[in-house]
Motif scaffolding. Structure first.
Motif, short mmCIF file in Angstrom:
data_model
loop_
_atom_site.label_atom_id
_atom_site.label_comp_id
_atom_site.label_asym_id
_atom_site.label_seq_id
_atom_site.Cartn_x
_atom_site.Cartn_y
_atom_site.Cartn_z
N CYS A 1 0.83 -1.21 0.00
CA CYS A 1 0.00 0.00 0.00
C CYS A 1 0.88 1.27 0.00
O CYS A 1 0.62 2.21 -0.77
CB CYS A 1 -0.91 -0.04 1.23
SG CYS A 1 -2.16 1.23 1.23
N VAL B 1 8.82 5.52 4.58
CA VAL B 1 9.60 4.95 5.69
C VAL B 1 9.16 3.50 5.92
O VAL B 1 7.97 3.25 6.20
CB VAL B 1 9.37 5.74 7.00
CG1 VAL B 1 10.37 5.28 8.06
CG2 VAL B 1 9.48 7.24 6.76
N GLY B 2 10.09 2.57 5.80
CA GLY B 2 9.75 1.17 6.00
C GLY B 2 10.86 0.45 6.75
O GLY B 2 12.04 0.78 6.57
N ALA C 1 13.91 2.39 8.18
CA ALA C 1 13.83 2.69 9.62
C ALA C 1 12.39 2.44 10.06
O ALA C 1 11.50 2.24 9.23
CB ALA C 1 14.19 4.15 9.87
N GLN C 2 12.21 2.48 11.36
CA GLN C 2 10.86 2.34 11.90
C GLN C 2 10.37 3.72 12.32
O GLN C 2 11.17 4.52 12.83
CB GLN C 2 10.92 1.45 13.13
CG GLN C 2 9.77 0.48 13.18
CD GLN C 2 9.95 -0.53 14.27
OE1 GLN C 2 10.43 -0.19 15.34
NE2 GLN C 2 9.57 -1.75 13.99
N ALA D 1 0.37 3.17 6.60
CA ALA D 1 0.15 1.96 5.79
C ALA D 1 1.15 0.91 6.27
O ALA D 1 1.89 0.34 5.47
CB ALA D 1 0.35 2.27 4.31
N HIS D 2 1.17 0.69 7.59
CA HIS D 2 2.22 -0.16 8.13
C HIS D 2 1.72 -1.54 8.54
O HIS D 2 2.39 -2.25 9.30
CB HIS D 2 3.01 0.54 9.23
CG HIS D 2 2.20 1.07 10.37
ND1 HIS D 2 1.07 1.82 10.20
CD2 HIS D 2 2.36 0.96 11.71
CE1 HIS D 2 0.58 2.14 11.38
NE2 HIS D 2 1.34 1.61 12.31
N LEU E 1 5.52 -16.53 8.34
CA LEU E 1 5.69 -16.08 6.96
C LEU E 1 4.97 -14.76 6.73
O LEU E 1 3.75 -14.71 6.66
CB LEU E 1 5.14 -17.15 6.00
CG LEU E 1 5.23 -16.84 4.50
CD1 LEU E 1 6.66 -16.59 4.06
CD2 LEU E 1 4.61 -17.97 3.68
N ASP F 1 -3.88 -3.07 5.18
CA ASP F 1 -4.22 -4.03 6.25
C ASP F 1 -4.52 -3.36 7.59
O ASP F 1 -5.25 -3.91 8.41
CB ASP F 1 -3.04 -4.99 6.48
CG ASP F 1 -2.96 -6.11 5.46
OD1 ASP F 1 -3.68 -6.06 4.45
OD2 ASP F 1 -2.15 -7.04 5.67
N TRP G 1 -4.67 -8.13 -1.04
CA TRP G 1 -3.91 -7.44 -2.08
C TRP G 1 -4.75 -6.31 -2.67
O TRP G 1 -4.28 -5.18 -2.83
CB TRP G 1 -3.55 -8.47 -3.16
CG TRP G 1 -2.79 -7.95 -4.31
CD1 TRP G 1 -1.44 -7.99 -4.48
CD2 TRP G 1 -3.32 -7.31 -5.48
NE1 TRP G 1 -1.10 -7.40 -5.68
CE2 TRP G 1 -2.24 -6.98 -6.31
CE3 TRP G 1 -4.61 -6.99 -5.90
CZ2 TRP G 1 -2.40 -6.35 -7.54
CZ3 TRP G 1 -4.77 -6.34 -7.13
CH2 TRP G 1 -3.67 -6.03 -7.93
N PHE H 1 -10.78 -11.07 -2.61
CA PHE H 1 -9.48 -11.73 -2.47
C PHE H 1 -9.50 -13.09 -3.15
O PHE H 1 -10.55 -13.63 -3.49
CB PHE H 1 -9.07 -11.88 -0.99
CG PHE H 1 -9.84 -12.94 -0.25
CD1 PHE H 1 -10.99 -12.64 0.44
CD2 PHE H 1 -9.40 -14.27 -0.23
CE1 PHE H 1 -11.71 -13.62 1.12
CE2 PHE H 1 -10.10 -15.26 0.45
CZ PHE H 1 -11.27 -14.92 1.13
N TRP H 2 -8.29 -13.60 -3.37
CA TRP H 2 -8.16 -14.94 -3.94
C TRP H 2 -7.14 -15.72 -3.13
O TRP H 2 -6.34 -15.14 -2.39
CB TRP H 2 -7.70 -14.85 -5.40
CG TRP H 2 -6.24 -14.66 -5.55
CD1 TRP H 2 -5.29 -15.63 -5.73
CD2 TRP H 2 -5.51 -13.42 -5.48
NE1 TRP H 2 -4.03 -15.06 -5.77
CE2 TRP H 2 -4.13 -13.71 -5.61
CE3 TRP H 2 -5.89 -12.09 -5.30
CZ2 TRP H 2 -3.14 -12.74 -5.58
CZ3 TRP H 2 -4.89 -11.11 -5.27
CH2 TRP H 2 -3.55 -11.44 -5.42
#
Ligand SMILES: Cc1cc2nc3c(=O)[nH]c(=O)nc-3n(C[C@H](O)[C@H](O)[C@H](O)COP(=O)(O)OP(=O)(O)OC[C@H]3O[C@@H](n4cnc5c(N)ncnc54)[C@H](O)[C@@H]3O)c2cc1C
Length: 412
Positions: free
Chosen positions: A17, A37-38, A82-83, A110-111, A131, A279, A297, A324-325
């Motif tokens: 996202c 930022v991720g 970074a967080q 969007a984290h 996972l 999410d 998704w 969704f699939w």
């Protein structure tokens, strides 16, 4: 801070996202700074292949990327690995784990979420994996050698997709599910039964109503003890027991939070200038106006564009239907709309024991559909079903159940 903030958009979470939102901001004409930022080392990528083609080696990590390096260069997005550790709505800024402070004109949260882990004794052994990201998929793939024993905890979508991939790789697979059936309430009973039959036919041992109590090391792997005394030996355990949305940051900043970060139909949170999508967001459903949260998704993909428009001062409304699939072997599951709004349903048979179930509300309006069967056939049927729900078409249960009724004809 204020001068800088007026020229900057900040996105928290460089996942699906967040990556799409950065792109959408540029497409919508934003020429100022975009900070993405991720906390993962990778550029944004799509997660669905992690349990499917990527795990089996049929797809590379590069093929999962949202954008090529060249596209990223053209987008001119400032990526920070970074967080984000805190949000300061009063002065429109966020603080990162490396101490940096970024000012924002608009902020997008969007984290996503964090995978649940097994809390039983032994649930933290190195043989017990989860996972969610590329690193997790690489670690799991390394362990799925032919003849190795995989024990999947959780008969949901991701657990079952991993089970199918592991069978393709020649592993011995056992799935333990606590509920009396697979895939919980997200899919109807007839689909859960067919999925169970398919997995068993493919050689997966599936235990329903099974409750893991502990895991311990053995000479050649691990052993899980179930509540009924059953002992299961394995080389690897995968916990596929869902995620918890990351709500702490928003809560600490005083944003309204329920089962996700609460937003309105324009994806605005309760605090001006801050948006949430993907999410992590709980938003009003276009069909029922009830607050829902989606881990799909499609939701990440489509909310990104709406959030970006509104971060730039727009007033776009999110109207897309839930969809969704899940791919398991050569079969596919798809769910569109909101089956929970239905008062009745109609089942249409497809070849090879496949089916499409249509869901109707009290006025016979089609509010959802669920398809299971050979992948290309389900894709075709559900594409039409999705249009029927989008257009608010009404039809009788008898007509929908009859394979002689052309779905296309109902659109006219
Ligand atoms: C294995 C797997 C298979 C899937 N298969 C399907 C499928 O078949 N069909 C389908 O519809 N959906 C599927 N999904 C779901 C879909 O991939 C997700 O719904 C989608 O990725 C959500 O996107 P997002 O951007 O909201 O969150 P994410 O993609 O999770 O991105 C959030 C990012 O934010 C980062 N982050 C978290 N906290 C912070 C912080 N404080 N600061 C900075 N960064 C932070 C996270 O590390 C992550 O990189 C699958 C998911 C997984 C894991």
């Amino acid at each position: 801070m204020q001068t800088l903030a007026k020229q900057s958009m900040v996105i928290v979470g460089a996942g699906h996202c967040g990556g799409r939102a950065a792109q959408a901001l540029r497409s919508a004409g934003w020429a100022g700074v975009i900070h993405l930022v991720g906390d993962e080392p990778h550029a944004p990528y799509e997660r669905p292949p992690l349990s499917k083609d990527l795990l089996t080696g049929d797809k590379t990590p590069t093929a999962c990327a949202l954008h090529s390096d060249e596209d990223w260069a053209n987008l001119q997005v400032r990526r920070h690995v970074a967080q984000v550790t805190s949000i300061h709505p009063a002065d429109h800024s966020v603080t990162l784990s490396n101490g940096e402070v970024l000012g924002y004109q608009s902020l997008l949260l969007a984290h996503g979420g964090k995978v649940r882990t097994l809390t039983i004794p032994g649930g933290d052994l190195p043989e017990v994996l989860t996972l969610r990201n590329l690193g997790d998929a690489a670690a799991l793939a390394q362990r799925l050698q032919p003849g190795k024993r995989l024990l999947v905890v959780g008969g949901g979508f991701i657990g079952l997709e991993v089970a199918a991939s592991a069978r393709k790789l020649g592993c011995e697979v056992t799935v333990v599910e606590g509920a009396p059936r697979l895939m919980g309430r997200a899919v109807p009973e007839p689909v859960a039964e067919r999925a169970l039959a398919l997995h068993r036919a493919q050689g997966v041992r599936v235990l329903l109503g099974a409750s893991p109590q502990s895991i311990e090391r053995t000479a050649d792997g691990v052993r899980m003890l179930l509540a009924d005394g059953t002992q299961l030996d394995a080389d690897t355990v995968l916990a596929g027991i869902g995620i918890e949305p990351h709500l702490g940051l928003a809560q600490a900043a005083g944003l309204a939070v329920g089962r996700g970060i609460q937003v309105d139909a324009q994806l605005r949170t309760s605090v001006p200038g801050i948006f949430a999508a993907g999410d992590v967001a709980e938003f009003p459903s276009a069909l029922s106006s009830q607050l829902i949260r989606q881990e799909t998704w499609h939701n990440a993909e489509t909310q990104a564009g709406i959030a970006a428009q509104n971060m730039l001062g727009g007033n776009a409304t999110y109207t897309s239907l839930p969809w969704f699939w899940s791919d398991q072997y050569h079969y596919q599951l798809q769910v569109v709309g909101e089956p929970a709004l239905a008062v009745t349903s109609a089942t249409r048979a497809l070849e090879d024991d496949g089916l499409v179930i249509f869901y109707l509300d009290a006025s016979q309006r089609i509010v959802g559909a669920c398809g299971w069967g050979e992948a290309s056939r389900v894709a075709k049927e559900l594409k039409l079903a999705r249009t029927l729900v989008e257009k608010g078409v009404s039809a009788s249960a008898e007509a929908l159940a009859d394979p002689a009724t052309k779905l296309k004809a109902l659109l006219k």
